[in-house]
Design an enzyme around this catalytic site. Structure first.
Site, PDB file in Angstrom:
ATOM      1  N   ARG A   7       0.861  -1.183   0.000  1.00  0.00           N
ATOM      2  CA  ARG A   7       0.000   0.000   0.000  1.00  0.00           C
ATOM      3  C   ARG A   7       0.896   1.231   0.000  1.00  0.00           C
ATOM      4  NH1 ARG A   7       2.535   1.712   3.689  1.00  0.00           N
ATOM      5  NH2 ARG A   7       1.036   3.396   3.885  1.00  0.00           N
ATOM      6  N   GLY A   8       0.274   2.379  -0.184  1.00  0.00           N
ATOM      7  CA  GLY A   8       1.036   3.598  -0.401  1.00  0.00           C
ATOM      8  C   GLY A   8       1.133   3.851  -1.892  1.00  0.00           C
ATOM      9  N   ALA A   9       0.745   5.045  -2.327  1.00  0.00           N
ATOM     10  CA  ALA A   9       0.606   5.318  -3.756  1.00  0.00           C
ATOM     11  C   ALA A   9       1.850   4.992  -4.586  1.00  0.00           C
ATOM     12  CB  ALA A   9       0.183   6.777  -3.967  1.00  0.00           C
ATOM     13  N   ASN A  30      -5.775  11.910   0.633  1.00  0.00           N
ATOM     14  CA  ASN A  30      -4.854  11.115   1.448  1.00  0.00           C
ATOM     15  C   ASN A  30      -5.672  10.271   2.408  1.00  0.00           C
ATOM     16  OD1 ASN A  30      -2.054  10.459   2.054  1.00  0.00           O
ATOM     17  ND2 ASN A  30      -2.372  11.457   4.021  1.00  0.00           N
ATOM     18  N   LYS A  31      -4.992   9.474   3.206  1.00  0.00           N
ATOM     19  CA  LYS A  31      -5.652   8.545   4.112  1.00  0.00           C
ATOM     20  C   LYS A  31      -6.720   9.251   4.947  1.00  0.00           C
ATOM     21  CE  LYS A  31      -5.094   5.068   4.084  1.00  0.00           C
ATOM     22  NZ  LYS A  31      -5.871   4.133   3.243  1.00  0.00           N
ATOM     23  N   ARG A  86      -7.279  -0.877  -7.168  1.00  0.00           N
ATOM     24  CA  ARG A  86      -7.651   0.163  -6.208  1.00  0.00           C
ATOM     25  C   ARG A  86      -7.884   1.458  -6.988  1.00  0.00           C
ATOM     26  NH1 ARG A  86      -4.591   0.639  -0.601  1.00  0.00           N
ATOM     27  NH2 ARG A  86      -6.597   1.601  -0.109  1.00  0.00           N
ATOM     28  N   ASP A 118      -2.168  10.394  -1.890  1.00  0.00           N
ATOM     29  CA  ASP A 118      -2.497   9.355  -2.863  1.00  0.00           C
ATOM     30  C   ASP A 118      -2.878   9.943  -4.213  1.00  0.00           C
ATOM     31  OD1 ASP A 118      -2.795   6.427  -1.514  1.00  0.00           O
ATOM     32  OD2 ASP A 118      -3.109   8.014  -0.051  1.00  0.00           O
ATOM     33  N   GLN A 144      -2.033   2.055  10.030  1.00  0.00           N
ATOM     34  CA  GLN A 144      -0.748   2.191   9.337  1.00  0.00           C
ATOM     35  C   GLN A 144       0.276   2.978  10.160  1.00  0.00           C
ATOM     36  OE1 GLN A 144      -3.769   2.801   7.997  1.00  0.00           O
ATOM     37  NE2 GLN A 144      -3.824   2.451   5.794  1.00  0.00           N
TER      38      GLN A 144
END
Length: 355
Positions: A55-57, A256-257, A98, A246, A205
């Protein structure tokens, strides 16, 4: 790169190419266990992205690029019709893994360009070209993170206490990290920096990944629950906020998250700079504003409990948007590999692309 896992003398690599397969750290089981999972096809990599193994762009973009390369190698002995059809299917399955992180589509577009330019070659030559491009996307990400890290480090004063949200470290990229890359770069210059990590509900996270990265490197880190950030700001215990992204729209709105928007509002209320670390691959030139960015809704199980433990009442209705939008007006600066964009807007952002 990250520090060292379990006292081993081998630097941790979030993604790595090993003997024709892609290996990725299973981030779902950190910090309890440290293990790699191996992938050999686009479909497998897409599932790894979807299920949050990676995960993470930026890391998602790198994984998708390798997924395409794996598919070309897997089909190398197929007839031309099967090869072509398989490649198109590989692109499609990766694109649907995603929806929010634009690096996924940025990387797939780069791989598509290479595929289109080399269709006339032999299947083995095509596979070699695809792998070379995936390697370049990976290496480029590390270089860009290092560059934006240096720009961002200059913004942090010696002794700064920096709040982060989610994980935008080496685990979210090919290496070094974006938000945590800035902190790493500042520490490398000799500055004393301490991190305050939001736990980042519901997938944790911050608690599981950011805290783990910082502990590995002996960078001081304090873990807090998400709803404690405002209190610490009001007590003067936070000097800056640095987060990743992201997707960034042309007008400077940031996806973002989930929970980032609340942190940005609190930072503005307390006159604390709110910085967004993002390589240009995370800026979407085709997205005019944040309202148009698709927001992924994830499983209710991520909210009602964690792993085998369920704490919510059975039968309760759940919302689980994985991201939120922080308006550009709350962003003190975007930090990119091409420099710092203070109070971002469309004109300033498009200048980064030479427009």
């Amino acid at each position: 790169m990250l520090g060292y896992a379990h006292g081993l003398n081998t630097a941790v690599e979030t993604l790595r190419w090993r003997e024709g397969s892609l290996e990725m750290i299973d981030q779902r089981v950190l910090p309890d266990r440290f293990e790699y999972l191996s992938y050999t096809s686009a479909t497998e990599v897409a599932e790894g992205i979807r299920s949050m193994v990676v995960r993470g762009a930026p890391a998602i973009g790198c994984a998708a690029a390798y997924g395409v390369a794996l598919e070309s190698a897997r089909l190398i002995h197929a007839c031309s019709e099967v090869f072509d059809a398989g490649m198109e299917t590989g692109f499609e399955v990766l694109a649907t893994s995603r929806p929010t992180a634009v690096n996924l589509f940025w990387a797939l577009n780069r791989m598509q360009t290479v595929w289109d330019a080399n269709r006339h070659r032999s299947k083995r030559e095509i596979a070699d070209c695809m792998l070379a491009e995936a390697h370049e996307i990976f290496s480029e990400d590390v270089r860009n993170n290092r560059a934006l890290g240096a720009y961002g480090a200059a913004l942090l004063s010696d002794g700064a206490r920096v709040l982060t949200h989610c994980n935008a470290g080496a685990l979210a990229t090919a290496g070094h990290g974006t938000a945590l890359g800035i902190i790493r770069s500042a520490v490398e210059t000799g500055k004393s920096i301490s991190v305050i990590a939001d736990e980042t509900r519901p997938f944790l996270q911050g608690a599981r990944l950011t805290a783990w990265e910082m502990v590995q490197e002996c960078i001081p880190v304090t873990l807090i629950a998400d709803n404690m950030a405002g209190h610490l700001m009001s007590c003067g215990e936070i000097d800056a906020v640095v987060v990743g992204a992201d997707r960034v729209a042309v007008n400077g709105d940031v996806a973002n998250k989930i929970g980032t928007y609340m942190v940005a509002v609190l930072a503005q209320r307390h006159n604390i700079p709110f910085y967004v670390a993002c390589p240009l691959s995370t800026i979407d030139p085709g997205m005019p504003e944040g309202a148009a960015i698709p927001i992924e809704e994830r499983s209710a199980m991520e909210v009602t409990g964690f792993r085998e433990c369920q704490w919510a009442a059975k039968g309760v209705q759940v919302r689980n948007p994985a991201f939120d939008i922080t308006p550009a007006g709350l962003v003190t600066a975007l930090i990119t590999e091409k420099g710092i964009v203070s109070w971002p807007n469309a004109e300033k952002i498009m200048r980064l692309f030479g427009v």
